[in-house]
Design a protein around this motif. Structure first.
Motif, mmCIF file in Angstrom:
data_model
loop_
_atom_site.group_PDB
_atom_site.id
_atom_site.type_symbol
_atom_site.label_atom_id
_atom_site.label_comp_id
_atom_site.label_asym_id
_atom_site.label_seq_id
_atom_site.Cartn_x
_atom_site.Cartn_y
_atom_site.Cartn_z
ATOM 1 N N ARG A 254 0.812 -1.209 0.000
ATOM 2 C CA ARG A 254 0.000 0.000 0.000
ATOM 3 C C ARG A 254 0.852 1.269 0.000
ATOM 4 N N ILE A 255 0.332 2.277 -0.679
ATOM 5 C CA ILE A 255 0.926 3.607 -0.629
ATOM 6 C C ILE A 255 0.316 4.287 0.596
ATOM 7 N N LEU A 256 1.157 4.735 1.532
ATOM 8 C CA LEU A 256 0.627 5.244 2.797
ATOM 9 C C LEU A 256 0.569 6.769 2.844
ATOM 10 N N SER B 87 -5.525 1.710 4.124
ATOM 11 C CA SER B 87 -6.057 1.390 2.792
ATOM 12 C C SER B 87 -6.709 2.612 2.163
ATOM 13 N N GLN C 117 -5.681 5.697 2.532
ATOM 14 C CA GLN C 117 -4.561 6.472 1.981
ATOM 15 C C GLN C 117 -4.134 5.922 0.628
ATOM 16 N N ASP C 118 -4.003 4.596 0.598
ATOM 17 C CA ASP C 118 -3.561 3.929 -0.627
ATOM 18 C C ASP C 118 -4.515 4.228 -1.778
ATOM 19 N N ALA D 171 -4.301 7.830 -2.973
ATOM 20 C CA ALA D 171 -3.125 8.065 -3.823
ATOM 21 C C ALA D 171 -3.366 7.523 -5.235
#
Lengths: 437, 244
Positions: free
Chosen positions: A61-63, B40, B42-43, B46
């Motif tokens: 995941r991109i945090l 999740s 945040q993910d 993005a």
């Protein structure tokens, strides 16, 4: 029956991947983490007597992401392919890319990867601000160039032996377009090649050479030099580059397929390929030509293969590469992938591979004489003051590695500080650093 | 599209939510662990999702269903689709050995999921319709040795979803029942991999198409429609002999 786990070189040991999205849970008590298994040798394999290694790719995941600065924090299993899929349309690319996009951020830290841009951007670790890690005693700690500095320096390029990387915080490079402006040039021998490579490095951010290491005499080290930079918005096509559909090598080739004659024929053809003019190149074609063929490691046959990659330092003189190639051809180390790169200054990682000079990498199918060839090449590299790349290595002897790596005692000292009981280890650390299995 | 997803933090739910984020859908996440939901979120932000909020919701705790869905409706300012990918799984051996675990799995995958769907159905119908997409399983297609218990819960769920589609399609509720075959996720990690195994990303693309079209039943990867057709046709004496 115990299943085998292997690196990209397909030389297996008994092992098993533990997969989960929840890295914090599965790294508790684990001896090693691995990403997509693209290190060639035994870096990502469990030590003898242990089966389980954590596999990170589901933790992707991109945090956090700041579009103003390009700074990103993501889980260690995020692959370069996915990173680019999300951020290339927004005008960002990894600051440092290895030769494959099938690597994870955690793996890029562990191997402190470098690439075609080493002379201009250094290693990946130089762009990292923070690492979140699970260390040997079970604690979760953060480190960076200005926090727990020793742990950070030992982790960047430390092959996962200082702790499990959970999250990586680094800065992406801004790109003017997603296309590359590149050009190729045929170079007739090794001495000219090195001069051309160094010259190109002065003005081009990305350079790489392919050399025919079967040619000998006056043609020794002939090859093709590729130079590139990101195309400006004006130069680039309007369309976004679509990821090409890869081909697949569907089965393991028989050993006879890669004879000296077939490799020689391939190399001769490759050398004479039409180079095309300076022009726009697809980013995948420029950065990851081998990723166009999935499972290409199967062509080396049942016994697998190794990649020998060393750096020959500038101090060894311009002849060092010629001496190396002469030894290689005399030993019959047939290879069709011999890649030569310009290396800039050494990075901060204590076991980081590159240093100012020339890096040479070549693939060798495993045969009865592979160990002898690697030993001979290593002795030459030690004499030149160079070293080998742990992410590629399968055959180096511990005494040879110690002779190449004066930084090893300092790395081991910091490692012991953070892991006094020696809990974290890999097949490679048992082979090379004297860890107890 | 405004979508509430129960189970977006992992596996196929994560992949489906990402596919929705990439095309700019507005997402609201429901699940058990607020910290995980926030990460999740945040993910997905993005990756292009608009304003990703989250609220606690647990298939084993029906009291969380109404507040969770209400929070989603408020945060999204409406609701076009509800997706349920959450569920519990355990191997047949584990379920036979542990009646408590069996109770939990049956409860979450049948009773809990259906109670959640009933809450979602009422809310979607009150808005004039929408899409309810629920992950069942090919395990419910035929009584089979390795999934006798898990499959029973999924068979019940599939039957409910079929009936829901028949009953409310005209009123505007499109029900999409997803039947994944073997998909490589953390749920199936370590299990022996059969032929035709799929990846979450491929499943997500297939399911997203089905949601857009309102396809009532979708197999993912699609080849599993054929696999299950064959398995449904096998006579009982064969099913007693085979291991799958």
């Amino acid at each position: 029956m115990t299943k085998l786990l292997s690196g990209w070189g397909r030389i297996g040991v008994p092992g098993r991947e533990i997969l989960s999205e929840d890295l914090e849970r599965i790294t508790k008590g684990a001896v090693l983490s691995r990403g997509l298994g693209r290190s060639y040798g035994d870096s990502s394999l469990p030590p003898p007597g242990t089966l389980d290694v954590v596999a990170t790719p589901l933790a992707d995941r991109i945090l956090a992401f700041d579009p103003a600065s390009g700074r990103i924090r993501a889980e260690a299993g995020l692959s370069l392919r996915e990173l680019h899929r999300v951020f290339m349309p927004q005008g960002f690319f990894t600051p440092v890319s290895p030769g494959t996009k099938f690597v994870t951020l955690g793996g890029m830290v562990a191997a402190d990867v470098h690439g075609k841009s080493h002379h201009s951007t250094g290693c990946f670790g130089g762009h990292v601000h923070r690492l979140k890690m699970r260390v040997a005693d079970g604690r979760i700690v953060e480190c960076g160039p200005d926090l727990e500095t020793d742990l950070f320096r030992a982790t960047v390029g430390g092959m996962g032996l200082t702790g499990h990387v959970l999250e990586v915080d680094f800065t992406l490079a801004r790109i003017p377009s997603p296309w590359i402006l590149g050009e190729g040039e045929r170079i007739h021998d090794i001495d000219a090649f090195i001069l051309a490579l160094k010259e190109a490095g002065k003005t081009w951010p990305f350079t790489v050479g392919w050399i025919d290491c079967l040619s000998s005499g006056s043609a020794m080290g002939r090859g093709i030099l590729t130079r590139g930079r990101w195309a400006t918005a004006d130069e680039a096509p309007d369309a976004f580059p679509r990821e090409p559909r890869p081909l697949t090598v569907p089965f393991v080739f028989p050993e006879a397929a890669l004879s000296r004659a077939s490799v020689r024929a391939f190399n001769a053809l490759y050398y004479r390929q039409p180079l095309g003019r300076r022009g726009i190149r697809h980013p995948d074609q420029f950065w990851y030509p081998l990723d166009q063929i999935l499972h290409w490691n199967r062509i080396y046959g049942r016994r697998g293969f190794t990649q020998y990659q060393c750096v020959l330092p500038e101090s060894a003189g311009i002849d060092a590469a010629r001496r190396f190639l002469e030894l290689l051809t005399s030993k019959g180390g047939a290879s069709f992938l011999c890649v030569i790169k310009d290396c800039g200054p050494e990075g901060q990682g204590l076991l980081s591979f590159p240093k100012r000079g020339i890096s040479i990498a070549l693939d060798m199918a495993v045969r009865d004489d592979t160990q002898a060839i690697v030993d001979a090449l290593n002795e030459r590299v030690i004499a030149e003051g160079g070293r080998v790349y742990l992410a590629k290595d399968t055959f180096t002897r511990p005494e040879h590695f110690r002779a190449m790596e004066p930084r090893l005692p300092e790395f081991q000292r910091i490692r012991r500080l953070w892991d006094p009981e020696g809990r974290l280890k890999s097949a490679q650390s048992v082979r090379l650093f004297g860890d107890k299995p | 599209m405004k979508v509430a997803v129960l189970g977006a933090t992992k596996g196929m739910g994560r992949a489906l939510a990402r596919a929705m984020a990439a095309r700019g859908d507005a997402l609201f996440l429901l699940g058990r662990d607020p910290a995980e939901l926030a990460k999740s979120g945040q993910d997905l932000a993005a990756r292009g999702a608009k304003g990703v909020g989250h609220a606690p919701c647990d298939l084993e705790t029906p009291e969380t269903f109404a507040p969770g869905l209400a929070a989603a409706e408020t945060a999204l300012g409406g609701l076009d689709a509800v997706v349920v990918t959450a569920g519990l799984f355990a191997t047949q051996d584990a379920l036979e050995a542990d009646p408590r675990l069996l109770g939990r799995v049956l409860d979450a995958d049948f009773t809990g999921t259906i109670l959640f769907c009933e809450e979602a159905r009422k809310r979607l119908l009150a808005r004039g319709g929408g899409t309810l997409c629920v992950f069942s399983s090919v395990a419910g297609e035929r009584g089979r040795k390795p999934v006798a218990l898990y499959g029973a819960a999924k068979a019940g769920l599939s039957t409910y979803l079929e009936a829901l589609d028949h009953r409310y399609r005209e009123a505007g509720l499109k029900t999409v029942c997803v039947k994944p075959g073997f998909v490589r996720t953390s749920m199936t990690a370590g299990l022996p991999e059969p032929p035709f195994a799929g990846d979450p990303e491929g499943v997500a693309a297939t399911v997203l198409r089905a949601i857009d079209r309102g396809t009532p039943v979708v197999y993912a990867p699609p080849i599993w429609a054929l696999v299950m057709l064959v398995i449904r046709l096998l006579p009982r004496f064969v099913m007693r002999k085979v291991k799958f």
